[in-house]
Motif scaffolding. Sequence first.
Motif, PDB file in Angstrom:
ATOM      1  N   LEU A  23     -99.135 -45.490  16.610  1.00 61.17           N
ATOM      2  CA  LEU A  23     -98.470 -46.780  16.742  1.00 61.17           C
ATOM      3  C   LEU A  23     -97.143 -46.608  17.469  1.00 61.17           C
ATOM      4  O   LEU A  23     -96.843 -47.327  18.435  1.00 61.17           O
ATOM      5  N   GLY A  24     -96.357 -45.645  17.016  1.00 60.20           N
ATOM      6  CA  GLY A  24     -95.074 -45.385  17.646  1.00 60.20           C
ATOM      7  C   GLY A  24     -95.241 -44.970  19.101  1.00 60.20           C
ATOM      8  O   GLY A  24     -94.519 -45.445  19.985  1.00 60.20           O
ATOM      9  N   LEU A  25     -96.234 -44.090  19.352  1.00 61.68           N
ATOM     10  CA  LEU A  25     -96.451 -43.606  20.711  1.00 61.68           C
ATOM     11  C   LEU A  25     -96.910 -44.732  21.636  1.00 61.68           C
ATOM     12  O   LEU A  25     -96.498 -44.810  22.789  1.00 61.68           O
ATOM     13  N   ALA A  26     -97.766 -45.611  21.125  1.00 58.00           N
ATOM     14  CA  ALA A  26     -98.268 -46.702  21.961  1.00 58.00           C
ATOM     15  C   ALA A  26     -97.139 -47.675  22.306  1.00 58.00           C
ATOM     16  O   ALA A  26     -97.048 -48.168  23.436  1.00 58.00           O
ATOM     17  N   LEU A  27     -96.271 -47.920  21.343  1.00 58.21           N
ATOM     18  CA  LEU A  27     -95.156 -48.821  21.609  1.00 58.21           C
ATOM     19  C   LEU A  27     -94.205 -48.205  22.643  1.00 58.21           C
ATOM     20  O   LEU A  27     -93.771 -48.860  23.588  1.00 58.21           O
ATOM     21  N   LEU A  28     -93.951 -46.913  22.460  1.00 55.23           N
ATOM     22  CA  LEU A  28     -93.122 -46.186  23.415  1.00 55.23           C
ATOM     23  C   LEU A  28     -93.743 -46.245  24.804  1.00 55.23           C
ATOM     24  O   LEU A  28     -93.063 -46.534  25.806  1.00 55.23           O
ATOM     25  N   GLY A  29     -95.052 -46.004  24.857  1.00 56.64           N
ATOM     26  CA  GLY A  29     -95.773 -46.036  26.131  1.00 56.64           C
ATOM     27  C   GLY A  29     -95.685 -47.417  26.782  1.00 56.64           C
ATOM     28  O   GLY A  29     -95.458 -47.532  27.991  1.00 56.64           O
ATOM     29  N   THR A  30     -95.845 -48.452  25.970  1.00 55.41           N
ATOM     30  CA  THR A  30     -95.812 -49.810  26.511  1.00 55.41           C
ATOM     31  C   THR A  30     -94.463 -50.112  27.152  1.00 55.41           C
ATOM     32  O   THR A  30     -94.390 -50.583  28.292  1.00 55.41           O
ATOM     33  N   ILE A  31     -93.407 -49.810  26.402  1.00 52.79           N
ATOM     34  CA  ILE A  31     -92.068 -50.111  26.922  1.00 52.79           C
ATOM     35  C   ILE A  31     -91.796 -49.289  28.190  1.00 52.79           C
ATOM     36  O   ILE A  31     -91.263 -49.796  29.181  1.00 52.79           O
ATOM     37  N   THR A  32     -92.209 -48.014  28.171  1.00 54.61           N
ATOM     38  CA  THR A  32     -91.986 -47.150  29.337  1.00 54.61           C
ATOM     39  C   THR A  32     -92.696 -47.688  30.570  1.00 54.61           C
ATOM     40  O   THR A  32     -92.120 -47.772  31.670  1.00 54.61           O
ATOM     41  N   VAL A  33     -93.963 -48.045  30.378  1.00 56.52           N
ATOM     42  CA  VAL A  33     -94.750 -48.553  31.499  1.00 56.52           C
ATOM     43  C   VAL A  33     -94.126 -49.836  32.044  1.00 56.52           C
ATOM     44  O   VAL A  33     -94.048 -50.048  33.253  1.00 56.52           O
ATOM     45  N   GLU A  34     -93.631 -50.663  31.140  1.00 59.46           N
ATOM     46  CA  GLU A  34     -93.008 -51.908  31.575  1.00 59.46           C
ATOM     47  C   GLU A  34     -91.687 -51.664  32.299  1.00 59.46           C
ATOM     48  O   GLU A  34     -91.321 -52.400  33.213  1.00 59.46           O
ATOM     49  N   PHE A  35     -90.971 -50.609  31.878  1.00 51.91           N
ATOM     50  CA  PHE A  35     -89.768 -50.204  32.620  1.00 51.91           C
ATOM     51  C   PHE A  35     -90.133 -49.902  34.065  1.00 51.91           C
ATOM     52  O   PHE A  35     -89.451 -50.269  34.998  1.00 51.91           O
ATOM     53  N   VAL A  67     -93.212 -50.219  36.038  1.00 53.85           N
ATOM     54  CA  VAL A  67     -93.951 -51.045  36.987  1.00 53.85           C
ATOM     55  C   VAL A  67     -94.124 -52.487  36.551  1.00 53.85           C
ATOM     56  O   VAL A  67     -94.667 -53.290  37.290  1.00 53.85           O
ATOM     57  N   GLY A  68     -93.671 -52.814  35.332  1.00 58.98           N
ATOM     58  CA  GLY A  68     -93.994 -54.127  34.799  1.00 58.98           C
ATOM     59  C   GLY A  68     -93.288 -55.251  35.542  1.00 58.98           C
ATOM     60  O   GLY A  68     -92.220 -55.058  36.127  1.00 58.98           O
ATOM     61  N   ASP A  69     -93.931 -56.422  35.515  1.00 57.81           N
ATOM     62  CA  ASP A  69     -93.201 -57.596  35.938  1.00 57.81           C
ATOM     63  C   ASP A  69     -93.154 -58.591  34.781  1.00 57.81           C
ATOM     64  O   ASP A  69     -92.834 -59.755  34.952  1.00 57.81           O
ATOM     65  N   SER A  70     -93.509 -58.097  33.599  1.00 59.96           N
ATOM     66  CA  SER A  70     -93.408 -58.926  32.398  1.00 59.96           C
ATOM     67  C   SER A  70     -93.320 -58.012  31.194  1.00 59.96           C
ATOM     68  O   SER A  70     -93.446 -56.796  31.320  1.00 59.96           O
ATOM     69  N   GLY A  71     -93.067 -58.617  30.034  1.00 63.58           N
ATOM     70  CA  GLY A  71     -93.020 -57.832  28.807  1.00 63.58           C
ATOM     71  C   GLY A  71     -91.598 -57.480  28.412  1.00 63.58           C
ATOM     72  O   GLY A  71     -90.649 -57.631  29.186  1.00 63.58           O
ATOM     73  N   LEU A  72     -91.459 -57.015  27.170  1.00 62.07           N
ATOM     74  CA  LEU A  72     -90.129 -56.729  26.626  1.00 62.07           C
ATOM     75  C   LEU A  72     -89.472 -55.574  27.355  1.00 62.07           C
ATOM     76  O   LEU A  72     -88.260 -55.576  27.562  1.00 62.07           O
ATOM     77  N   GLY A  73     -90.258 -54.578  27.748  1.00 57.81           N
ATOM     78  CA  GLY A  73     -89.708 -53.441  28.488  1.00 57.81           C
ATOM     79  C   GLY A  73     -89.104 -53.907  29.795  1.00 57.81           C
ATOM     80  O   GLY A  73     -88.001 -53.504  30.178  1.00 57.81           O
ATOM     81  N   HIS A  74     -89.825 -54.803  30.460  1.00 55.33           N
ATOM     82  CA  HIS A  74     -89.327 -55.371  31.709  1.00 55.33           C
ATOM     83  C   HIS A  74     -88.046 -56.147  31.468  1.00 55.33           C
ATOM     84  O   HIS A  74     -87.075 -56.037  32.222  1.00 55.33           O
ATOM     85  N   LEU A  75     -88.023 -56.931  30.375  1.00 56.70           N
ATOM     86  CA  LEU A  75     -86.827 -57.710  30.036  1.00 56.70           C
ATOM     87  C   LEU A  75     -85.629 -56.793  29.814  1.00 56.70           C
ATOM     88  O   LEU A  75     -84.541 -57.011  30.353  1.00 56.70           O
ATOM     89  N   ILE A  76     -85.861 -55.727  29.015  1.00 50.45           N
ATOM     90  CA  ILE A  76     -84.763 -54.809  28.695  1.00 50.45           C
ATOM     91  C   ILE A  76     -84.240 -54.142  29.976  1.00 50.45           C
ATOM     92  O   ILE A  76     -83.036 -54.115  30.238  1.00 50.45           O
ATOM     93  N   TRP A  77     -85.167 -53.622  30.777  1.00 47.32           N
ATOM     94  CA  TRP A  77     -84.762 -52.856  31.954  1.00 47.32           C
ATOM     95  C   TRP A  77     -84.164 -53.766  33.034  1.00 47.32           C
ATOM     96  O   TRP A  77     -83.128 -53.477  33.609  1.00 47.32           O
ATOM     97  N   ASN A  78     -84.840 -54.866  33.267  1.00 45.24           N
ATOM     98  CA  ASN A  78     -84.396 -55.781  34.303  1.00 45.24           C
ATOM     99  C   ASN A  78     -83.010 -56.352  33.992  1.00 45.24           C
ATOM    100  O   ASN A  78     -82.158 -56.444  34.875  1.00 45.24           O
ATOM    101  N   SER A  79     -82.786 -56.704  32.716  1.00 45.82           N
ATOM    102  CA  SER A  79     -81.471 -57.230  32.321  1.00 45.82           C
ATOM    103  C   SER A  79     -80.398 -56.174  32.546  1.00 45.82           C
ATOM    104  O   SER A  79     -79.281 -56.483  32.947  1.00 45.82           O
ATOM    105  N   TRP A  80     -80.744 -54.943  32.274  1.00 45.55           N
ATOM    106  CA  TRP A  80     -79.777 -53.848  32.453  1.00 45.55           C
ATOM    107  C   TRP A  80     -79.419 -53.706  33.926  1.00 45.55           C
ATOM    108  O   TRP A  80     -78.259 -53.553  34.282  1.00 45.55           O
TER     109      TRP A  80
END
Lengths: 283, 279
Positions: free
Chosen positions: B215-227, B229-242
């Motif tokens: 569970l932890g690894l999948a969440l980490l993976g999701t956020i990383t992937v969104e950092f 290449v994502g154009d959506s998702g919480l990872g994208h929000l976090i990285w893009n806002s930064w």
Amino acid sequence: MAEVAIARADLDRREFGTRDAHGIFIQRLGKSFISRGNEIHALRGVDLSVRQGEFLCIVGPSGCGKTTLLRILGGLEKPSEGGLDFRIEHGNDPLQSMVFQEQGVFPWLTVLENASFGLTVRGVPREEREAASRHYLRQLGLIDFERYFPRQLSGGMRQRVNLARAFANNPAVLLMDEPLSALDEQTKMLVQEDLLRLWEGSKKTVIFITHSLDEAVVLGDRVAVMSHRPGRIKAIFDIDLARPRRALELRNDPAFVAIRGRVWDSLREEVLSSAATDRTDAR
Amino acid sequence: MSDDVDADKLAAGADKPAVSPVQPAKAPHEVFSSGERLVSIASPILLLLAWELSARAHLIDVRILPAPSVVLATIWELLREGQLAGDVRDTVVRFLIGLVFGVVPGVFIGATMGLFRWPRAALGPLVAMLYNVPRIALFPLVLILVGLNEFSNELMIALGPFFTMLITTMGAVMNVEPAYRDVARNFNTGTRHLYTLVVLPAITPALMDGLRLSLGLALLGTITVEFLVGDSGLGHLIWNSWTVLSLKQSMAGLIVATIVGAFFYASLSWLERLLIPWR
Ligand SMILES: Nc1ncnc2c1ncn2[C@@H]1O[C@H](COP(=O)(O)OP(=O)(O)O)[C@@H](O)[C@H]1O
Ligand SMILES: [Mg+2]
């Protein structure tokens, strides 16, 4: 070689009365293990005949191969040499079941499901298997705990679950490897009483391994003494104590004390020489 | 006869059940006294309070670390604008698909390797080798092979749970207490009952532990992937806002991602109590 074995078996059958007597006939049985490149002879030349319906106890110094012998009888291990012959009438019931030590109870099954395990895997319908299991759970004082998981029970109760599972499976032969050795002294005597009561009402053959001489004499019709490793049967003693026996009262009976003394004389030598070989092994 | 049993129970003081029937034992959980519980609730609140006060007193630079009240307001704002719900949905969907993509084949292959020697001999060294590759370093390769699409994202998310479940399951199957196998064999247990009544329940606790790690690894993976290449998702929000230096939005994304993670952890604990009632 084979002829010798057959002759020996014939001898035993004669000893039991008739040529085609029933029982378990173990001839020239041997078992060796390879451990770290060395061959360890756990058993060598075990000759033993068990009468159908008797309660036979086996004692011997630790490491002499008692567990190995019982595992061979229970089909969990193959002999390296010699053979065994189950001449036991068991109809549609299973030939043998083992009573394991405490850790043999499945923690994920309730008391009732554990007791029914043998019947479940044989495809006995639920109603029938639960009725059979409850019969033994009631006799062992566990009926109020049938919905419990083993973790919620004391060691003595878990061991009774093991007994119930084997008895409910209704085998002709029960094989027990030090089933009570993990229990404290008082609980042990109570479970011995339970076991005697269950067995005395049945026609089952029991082979019961123990390292406790008292236990062997309290329970057995005969006590076989094994030699130190490689184990063989060194001597067999008839225990002529009246049945039904009460495990709690028997221990101060003069007849009990006398028989135990005789068996101990035989066992003591083996324990001492076993300790001696352990010392030379270590060197 | 029944007299005997009662006498037994009386005589054997140790023979009482360890736990009362109405309150079956739960997983070993540390029990805190009311004072300790108060402290455990108070400490995060105190931390937040200290943070808030230092921000207001300008003890910390609010451009770097916005006050909690500001972050909360930002979350509220993002929710009203409707953007946050979409990000949460995208992240959760990615996370769940990746998790399932990883866990299901991981358990299946791990069980096969645990049960049979040949698959273990064939795949064991390969798995040991691949397990040590830093997984994120595979991303460029995956993108080239699979393409710049959602599937390669999910594949990346799946890798961590896949290896974790494979190794956990294989170990659990191989380490099933030998006594249980002996019992099964002595009672002539057939294959179906061996798996359903013995092996599966025996490995369930280990599977749940593996699932918690996954569970932890999948969440980490999701956020990383969104950092990346994502154009959506919480990872994208976090990285893009930064990258546009909107730190309060970045923090808001972080807090929501934490809540999402906590929600799945809690669901797993609930599932565990359901699946392992004997613990
Ligand atoms: N699976 C095994 N592999 C190697 N050696 C074994 C194995 N099982 C038993 N032995 C050895 O065989 C001997 C007899 O063991 P065991 O039957 O357990 O004795 P007992 O039950 O009388 O204490 C011991 O020396 C033990 O180390
Ligand atoms: Mg032993």
